[in-house]
Motif scaffolding. Sequence first.
Motif, PDB file in Angstrom:
ATOM      1  N   UNK A 181       0.821  -1.215   0.000  1.00 42.29           N
ATOM      2  CA  UNK A 181       0.000   0.000   0.000  1.00 42.29           C
ATOM      3  C   UNK A 181       0.855   1.265   0.000  1.00 42.29           C
ATOM      4  N   UNK A 182       2.104   1.168   0.479  1.00 36.74           N
ATOM      5  CA  UNK A 182       2.991   2.325   0.495  1.00 36.74           C
ATOM      6  C   UNK A 182       2.603   3.416   1.471  1.00 36.74           C
ATOM      7  N   UNK A 183       1.844   3.071   2.507  1.00 38.46           N
ATOM      8  CA  UNK A 183       1.352   4.068   3.457  1.00 38.46           C
ATOM      9  C   UNK A 183       2.494   4.866   4.073  1.00 38.46           C
ATOM     10  N   UNK A 184       3.560   4.187   4.497  1.00 36.55           N
ATOM     11  CA  UNK A 184       4.651   4.893   5.160  1.00 36.55           C
ATOM     12  C   UNK A 184       5.311   5.908   4.227  1.00 36.55           C
ATOM     13  N   UNK A 185       5.514   5.548   2.981  1.00 33.54           N
ATOM     14  CA  UNK A 185       6.087   6.481   2.010  1.00 33.54           C
ATOM     15  C   UNK A 185       5.178   7.664   1.738  1.00 33.54           C
ATOM     16  N   UNK A 186       3.881   7.404   1.661  1.00 33.07           N
ATOM     17  CA  UNK A 186       2.913   8.485   1.449  1.00 33.07           C
ATOM     18  C   UNK A 186       2.897   9.434   2.639  1.00 33.07           C
ATOM     19  N   UNK A 187       2.982   8.877   3.845  1.00 37.36           N
ATOM     20  CA  UNK A 187       3.061   9.722   5.040  1.00 37.36           C
ATOM     21  C   UNK A 187       4.341  10.550   5.024  1.00 37.36           C
ATOM     22  N   UNK A 188       5.449   9.904   4.661  1.00 36.45           N
ATOM     23  CA  UNK A 188       6.740  10.584   4.628  1.00 36.45           C
ATOM     24  C   UNK A 188       6.739  11.800   3.736  1.00 36.45           C
ATOM     25  N   UNK A 189       6.014  11.731   2.636  1.00 36.33           N
ATOM     26  CA  UNK A 189       5.952  12.866   1.711  1.00 36.33           C
ATOM     27  C   UNK A 189       5.215  14.059   2.309  1.00 36.33           C
TER      28      UNK A 189
END
Length: 103
Positions: free
Chosen positions: A78-86
């Motif tokens: 899902x890439x949630x952590x990367x999306x949050x990081x942005x």
Amino acid sequence: MSCTVVAEFVFQEGKIDEGLALLEAPNGLPVTKDYKGCNHLDLAVDSENPNKIVITGRWDSKDDHLSYFQWRQEGDESGVLGKLGALMVAEPKLTWANIKTTY
């Protein structure tokens, strides 16, 4: 030994609602809660910094949480952590504390 984990996320100005939406989405904290070793999660907005989210969790062990966090970094489609990081101003701050006594 049970462990309390405190995760602090500081978002860019005006981005906290997007961050909350990601965390509360089906691929966010509901997945975290069901991960091996996670017993409880609290999601809170800092009362003194409206751009800061604090997540407090109870885990069976620090190793369980580290396994979860590694999965979020490397295996979560899902890439949630990367999306949050942005949306954040810096990397999340994580604190682990072994529970000594519960009242």
